[in-house]
Design a protein around this motif. Sequence first.
Motif, PDB file in Angstrom:
ATOM      1  N   LEU A  27     -85.612  24.946  13.196  1.00 40.62           N
ATOM      2  CA  LEU A  27     -84.660  24.019  13.799  1.00 40.62           C
ATOM      3  C   LEU A  27     -83.235  24.453  13.512  1.00 40.62           C
ATOM      4  O   LEU A  27     -82.919  24.919  12.417  1.00 40.62           O
ATOM      5  N   TYR A  28     -82.351  24.258  14.515  1.00 37.74           N
ATOM      6  CA  TYR A  28     -80.941  24.569  14.345  1.00 37.74           C
ATOM      7  C   TYR A  28     -80.124  23.599  15.187  1.00 37.74           C
ATOM      8  O   TYR A  28     -80.384  23.445  16.386  1.00 37.74           O
ATOM      9  N   SER A  29     -79.169  22.925  14.574  1.00 35.36           N
ATOM     10  CA  SER A  29     -78.267  22.035  15.302  1.00 35.36           C
ATOM     11  C   SER A  29     -76.959  22.765  15.529  1.00 35.36           C
ATOM     12  O   SER A  29     -76.206  23.018  14.594  1.00 35.36           O
ATOM     13  N   ASP A  30     -76.685  23.098  16.792  1.00 31.64           N
ATOM     14  CA  ASP A  30     -75.474  23.831  17.149  1.00 31.64           C
ATOM     15  C   ASP A  30     -74.323  22.890  17.490  1.00 31.64           C
ATOM     16  O   ASP A  30     -73.170  23.259  17.375  1.00 31.64           O
ATOM     17  N   THR A  31     -74.649  21.661  17.906  1.00 32.39           N
ATOM     18  CA  THR A  31     -73.643  20.670  18.257  1.00 32.39           C
ATOM     19  C   THR A  31     -74.024  19.342  17.598  1.00 32.39           C
ATOM     20  O   THR A  31     -75.141  19.194  17.114  1.00 32.39           O
ATOM     21  N   PRO A  32     -73.139  18.361  17.621  1.00 34.76           N
ATOM     22  CA  PRO A  32     -73.466  17.060  17.020  1.00 34.76           C
ATOM     23  C   PRO A  32     -74.605  16.318  17.717  1.00 34.76           C
ATOM     24  O   PRO A  32     -75.180  15.404  17.151  1.00 34.76           O
ATOM     25  N   THR A  33     -74.926  16.713  18.965  1.00 43.02           N
ATOM     26  CA  THR A  33     -75.960  15.981  19.708  1.00 43.02           C
ATOM     27  C   THR A  33     -76.985  16.916  20.342  1.00 43.02           C
ATOM     28  O   THR A  33     -77.470  16.662  21.445  1.00 43.02           O
ATOM     29  N   SER A  34     -77.310  18.000  19.641  1.00 39.14           N
ATOM     30  CA  SER A  34     -78.373  18.878  20.149  1.00 39.14           C
ATOM     31  C   SER A  34     -79.089  19.578  18.999  1.00 39.14           C
ATOM     32  O   SER A  34     -78.498  19.824  17.947  1.00 39.14           O
ATOM     33  N   VAL A  35     -80.374  19.880  19.236  1.00 39.15           N
ATOM     34  CA  VAL A  35     -81.185  20.613  18.268  1.00 39.15           C
ATOM     35  C   VAL A  35     -81.994  21.654  19.037  1.00 39.15           C
ATOM     36  O   VAL A  35     -82.648  21.327  20.036  1.00 39.15           O
ATOM     37  N   LEU A  36     -81.934  22.899  18.569  1.00 43.46           N
ATOM     38  CA  LEU A  36     -82.708  23.978  19.167  1.00 43.46           C
ATOM     39  C   LEU A  36     -83.943  24.216  18.309  1.00 43.46           C
ATOM     40  O   LEU A  36     -83.834  24.404  17.095  1.00 43.46           O
ATOM     41  N   LEU A  37     -85.120  24.193  18.948  1.00 45.73           N
ATOM     42  CA  LEU A  37     -86.390  24.453  18.266  1.00 45.73           C
ATOM     43  C   LEU A  37     -86.911  25.802  18.742  1.00 45.73           C
ATOM     44  O   LEU A  37     -86.807  26.125  19.930  1.00 45.73           O
ATOM     45  N   SER A  38     -87.501  26.574  17.840  1.00 44.17           N
ATOM     46  CA  SER A  38     -88.181  27.814  18.220  1.00 44.17           C
ATOM     47  C   SER A  38     -89.414  27.971  17.337  1.00 44.17           C
ATOM     48  O   SER A  38     -89.425  27.516  16.195  1.00 44.17           O
ATOM     49  N   TRP A  39     -90.463  28.595  17.887  1.00 40.77           N
ATOM     50  CA  TRP A  39     -91.717  28.743  17.156  1.00 40.77           C
ATOM     51  C   TRP A  39     -92.571  29.830  17.781  1.00 40.77           C
ATOM     52  O   TRP A  39     -92.315  30.285  18.884  1.00 40.77           O
ATOM     53  N   LEU A  83     -84.619  23.162  23.812  1.00 34.77           N
ATOM     54  CA  LEU A  83     -83.346  22.564  23.414  1.00 34.77           C
ATOM     55  C   LEU A  83     -83.419  21.066  23.645  1.00 34.77           C
ATOM     56  O   LEU A  83     -83.584  20.614  24.775  1.00 34.77           O
ATOM     57  N   ASP A  84     -83.321  20.302  22.566  1.00 28.68           N
ATOM     58  CA  ASP A  84     -83.289  18.845  22.662  1.00 28.68           C
ATOM     59  C   ASP A  84     -81.825  18.427  22.694  1.00 28.68           C
ATOM     60  O   ASP A  84     -81.128  18.506  21.678  1.00 28.68           O
ATOM     61  N   SER A  85     -81.356  18.022  23.855  1.00 25.44           N
ATOM     62  CA  SER A  85     -79.973  17.554  23.991  1.00 25.44           C
ATOM     63  C   SER A  85     -79.971  16.133  24.546  1.00 25.44           C
ATOM     64  O   SER A  85     -79.118  15.759  25.334  1.00 25.44           O
ATOM     65  N   SER A  86     -80.935  15.357  24.103  1.00 19.54           N
ATOM     66  CA  SER A  86     -81.112  13.982  24.554  1.00 19.54           C
ATOM     67  C   SER A  86     -79.911  13.121  24.175  1.00 19.54           C
ATOM     68  O   SER A  86     -79.291  13.320  23.124  1.00 19.54           O
ATOM     69  N   SER A  87     -79.622  12.127  25.009  1.00 19.55           N
ATOM     70  CA  SER A  87     -78.541  11.196  24.700  1.00 19.55           C
ATOM     71  C   SER A  87     -78.910  10.302  23.509  1.00 19.55           C
ATOM     72  O   SER A  87     -78.065   9.614  22.958  1.00 19.55           O
ATOM     73  N   ALA A  88     -80.173  10.343  23.086  1.00 15.83           N
ATOM     74  CA  ALA A  88     -80.609   9.555  21.926  1.00 15.83           C
ATOM     75  C   ALA A  88     -80.184  10.193  20.601  1.00 15.83           C
ATOM     76  O   ALA A  88     -80.245   9.541  19.567  1.00 15.83           O
ATOM     77  N   LEU A  89     -79.756  11.453  20.613  1.00 12.58           N
ATOM     78  CA  LEU A  89     -79.338  12.117  19.377  1.00 12.58           C
ATOM     79  C   LEU A  89     -77.930  11.689  18.982  1.00 12.58           C
ATOM     80  O   LEU A  89     -77.051  11.568  19.835  1.00 12.58           O
ATOM     81  N   SER A  90     -77.742  11.483  17.683  1.00 11.87           N
ATOM     82  CA  SER A  90     -76.436  11.082  17.144  1.00 11.87           C
ATOM     83  C   SER A  90     -75.938  12.132  16.160  1.00 11.87           C
ATOM     84  O   SER A  90     -76.733  12.812  15.508  1.00 11.87           O
ATOM     85  N   PRO A  91     -74.607  12.244  16.011  1.00 10.78           N
ATOM     86  CA  PRO A  91     -74.054  13.183  15.035  1.00 10.78           C
ATOM     87  C   PRO A  91     -74.431  12.804  13.602  1.00 10.78           C
ATOM     88  O   PRO A  91     -74.629  11.627  13.294  1.00 10.78           O
ATOM     89  N   TRP A  92     -74.513  13.800  12.768  1.00  9.18           N
ATOM     90  CA  TRP A  92     -74.692  13.663  11.313  1.00  9.18           C
ATOM     91  C   TRP A  92     -75.859  12.744  10.973  1.00  9.18           C
ATOM     92  O   TRP A  92     -75.783  11.840  10.151  1.00  9.18           O
TER      93      TRP A  92
END
Length: 153
Positions: free
Chosen positions: A38-50, A91-100
């Motif tokens: 997992l890697y969060s590049d922005t306050p409201t996104s998470v990149l998953l790889s596997w 890439l999870d860039s859902s509007s449900a994600l919040s910063p920090w």
Amino acid sequence: MFSLQVRACTRVGCSVSGMSQYFQTLPAPPEGVPAPHLYSDTPTSVLLSWGAPERSNGPLEHWEIERRVARTKQVSTVGHLLPVPSPLSFLDSSSALSPWTVYQYRLVLHNQAGKSTGPWVSVTTRPSRPAGLSPPRVKVLGSESLEVRVLLC
């Protein structure tokens, strides 16, 4: 595909049968579903790889990506992917994600025989500057004094 033959022995020697017809075992649920990186590049996104599972145990149907806020039980399915050649990413860039905020993700892999779930992995989204600030309320108290109220969201 498998084929079997029988070998039987006595004191005077051994005999070997002919080969059986070819057969295939039934599928089983996948094994060794990996934990995503997992890697969060922005306050409201998470990149998953596997990568691939340890054993597919039959033709793979699809991957499911699940997310929850850490230390909660409510799980959301945030994506479905076909089992194209690994490595995979989402890439999870859902509007449900919040910063920090600490989120947990896991992978669920489906095949004809069922599904298997990988372990939860945590990530903290990146911080963000404050948002939603309201203008301050000002009340004049006198020639040299003010009362200022600020609403915090």
